[in-house]
Design a protein around this motif. Sequence first.
Motif, PDB file in Angstrom:
ATOM      1  N   LEU A 436     -34.364   1.386 -25.592  1.00  7.89           N
ATOM      2  CA  LEU A 436     -33.118   0.533 -24.929  1.00  7.89           C
ATOM      3  C   LEU A 436     -33.194  -0.894 -25.261  1.00  7.89           C
ATOM      4  N   VAL A 437     -34.243  -1.538 -25.288  1.00  9.34           N
ATOM      5  CA  VAL A 437     -34.042  -2.919 -25.920  1.00  9.34           C
ATOM      6  C   VAL A 437     -33.732  -2.746 -27.467  1.00  9.34           C
ATOM      7  N   GLY A 438     -34.095  -1.806 -28.087  1.00  6.30           N
ATOM      8  CA  GLY A 438     -33.649  -1.690 -29.569  1.00  6.30           C
ATOM      9  C   GLY A 438     -32.197  -1.649 -29.722  1.00  6.30           C
ATOM     10  N   ALA A 440     -30.120  -2.812 -27.704  1.00  7.06           N
ATOM     11  CA  ALA A 440     -29.564  -3.847 -27.118  1.00  7.06           C
ATOM     12  C   ALA A 440     -29.638  -5.215 -28.109  1.00  7.06           C
TER      13      ALA A 440
END
Lengths: 536, 222
Positions: A436-438, A440
């Motif tokens: 998910l942070v990737g 983003a």
Amino acid sequence: MEAAVQAPRKSFIREWVMTVDHKKIGIMYGVTSLFFFLLAGLFALLVRTDLLVPSGLFSPQTYNEFFTMHATIMIFAVIIPLLTGAFGNYLVPLMIGARDMAFPRMNALSYWLYLASGVVLLFSMFFGMPDAGWTSYPPYSIQSQGPGIDLWVTAIHIAGLSSILGAINFVVTIHKMRAPGMTYNRMPLFVWSILVTAYMQIFGTPALAGAVTTLLADRHFGTVFYDATAGGDPMLYQHLFWFYSHPAVYIMILPGFGIISELLPVFSRKPIFGYHAIAYSSVAIGFLGFFVWAHHMFVAGMSMSAGIPFMISSLIIAVPTSVKIFNWLATMWRGAVDYTVPMMYASLGFIGSFIIGGFSGVIVAEVPLDMHLHDTYFIVAHIHYVLFGGSVMTIMAGLHYWFPKVTGRMFNTKLGHISFWFYFIGTQVTFFPMHLVGLAGMPRRYQSYLPEFQFWNDVSTIGSYILGVGTLIIIFNLFYSAKYGKKVGNNPWGARTLEWTISSPPPEHNFTELPVVTENPYQPYSPQEVEEVATA
Amino acid sequence: MVDAASWLPTELTPMSHSLDVLFDVALGVVTFFFVLVEVLLVTFLIRYRRTKTNQTGVNVHGNNRLEVIWTLIPAAILVCMGVYCVKVVYALQTPPAKPEVIKVTGHMWFWEFQYPNGLTTKNDLRVPAGENVLFEIHSADVIHGFYIPAVRIQQDALPGRQTEFWMNADTDKVGQVFDVPCDQFCGSGHPIMDAKMTVMSPADYEHWEQTQLQKQKQNSGQ
Ligand SMILES: [Cu+2]
Ligand SMILES: [Cu+2]
């Protein structure tokens, strides 16, 4: 009974240090790499702890050393030596019905070289740790100060030599030392996977040696391989490095595939589904694995369209992998599935997690999508679903499965199940949020980060602590049970490969009389014989 | 409290939109297979659980027709994905006509931008909305990664070699600011090597470029 004739007890030095017995060497590989597993895990926990807050808790330099050490140790001192050195050494001669490896002394040498390379990495903790990532790209790695990179290069060199010697030994042993009747098409699937892995090590490792040697020369001997101002080219390093290191990903997963192919039929009490498909798909992966390396370099300076052939080969290599997955599922279909600890690691643990890494691999293999996802946490998620959800799960499955053979005792089943759930849940909680942070846009190798990434980073960190606890439970269970576990017979799982026909632990030269093999080990079970196993 | 970023960021350009469409298609395909495998796995675990100690599985060694099916279907789907991707690659790569060329140089540890009129800035990137902008990317020292998540594109910044990519910001994004992180490990300043990109109207951009250049000349003249 043999035990009645008390052999004089050998000293520790004679029994272990001077041994050339493949089983003892396998155990030494296993114990040593479990030690390094704890160390690499500690570095991982430090990395995750730094990321609890956006500003980071350690200095950037310290953080860079931590993630470099984590990855280097996990790859070169844990996963590769565990799968090939420990499982391969212990099992291959037993499985093909041989009394030892083809070159027992060389086998011992490859263990001691492996240990030496690990010790060099340990040294770096006192004299200066490498800080350039496990990829160690120049020119940064050439400018990096202190002895860290030099120790890193030394460790890689020694580990590479150990790998090559080990691989030659496997190739010769498997081609030349099979028991009468053990044709290629009767070999256990684990042996197939080790054979392919060994060939990959022989062809791939020299490229890595070339990469790190030139790096060392650029650092100290005034050469300019990677100095752009003098006409050198940093991209050459990346080509050499990935020509080894993509195949290395398969070196780290193929033996695991082999372990899964052994466990599923035993715990489903069914022949493996598609023996030839599984064996030959390993060969296909081994071959194709050498044509995908530049998918790590889509944004590294080659034109986007130059990435297309590597995108195609990387998509194609998903086919033999999915063939395996479907065959494993079909093996469980209409089986009699026993929820043992190794089976939990193999089914839910490995298949259930590894496919996420496989599928994210298909996404990052696509050049246009890699433009965004390259070097973000999406890649970190991908590689950990492959190497942790994949390789480490197969390692845990294998450790529990062959534990009674190696020690003659059973691990504590209850603790085994508890550790499995720590591992399964910990893996998802740690690595899934990284997707998910990737997505983003959070880049990897960041000691500090923007505040909007904190929530999922904290979730990951909590997950890593769950994994840490799970690891301690596993290690405790295995070492405690090796001494105090309940004694078991030759074949507690009702398995078919040759190692289960002899005593647990096996006698010094394995087989007093070489077995004669008439069929592959994946034959149907009759109700009478499973009754015997259950009562034995 | 900042919102937790957990999906693709703002789509800044028409190209980032088409890349997201490709992503959604790819994600749809892999999610279908992911669900298929997980459902089969859990179903088989539950349905075929061993309940009696003498229970055995059926005597089946394989099925060639099934092998062909589960080889060819994934292969066919992957070929389609590959063809789709190749089209996008050429659209991405083909440089636009008469772009505004901005020279990007990675340093340990900041981004330097040079505009067509000679103006240079540090970590301050401005682009005109609705116009084609081409980045010519270099490095002054080690390898860096020039990455604009909102554009969905990055290229490494290398010493001794030029890389490039282009973008065309949507006009409705004027006034917004986007992150431009470094995405290739470059040492201890790597995580703070973060430029900001401001999208401006072409007139404002023009004006800004001129006045900044004047200021810069005055400053250096003193
Ligand atoms: Cu790769
Ligand atoms: Cu940088």
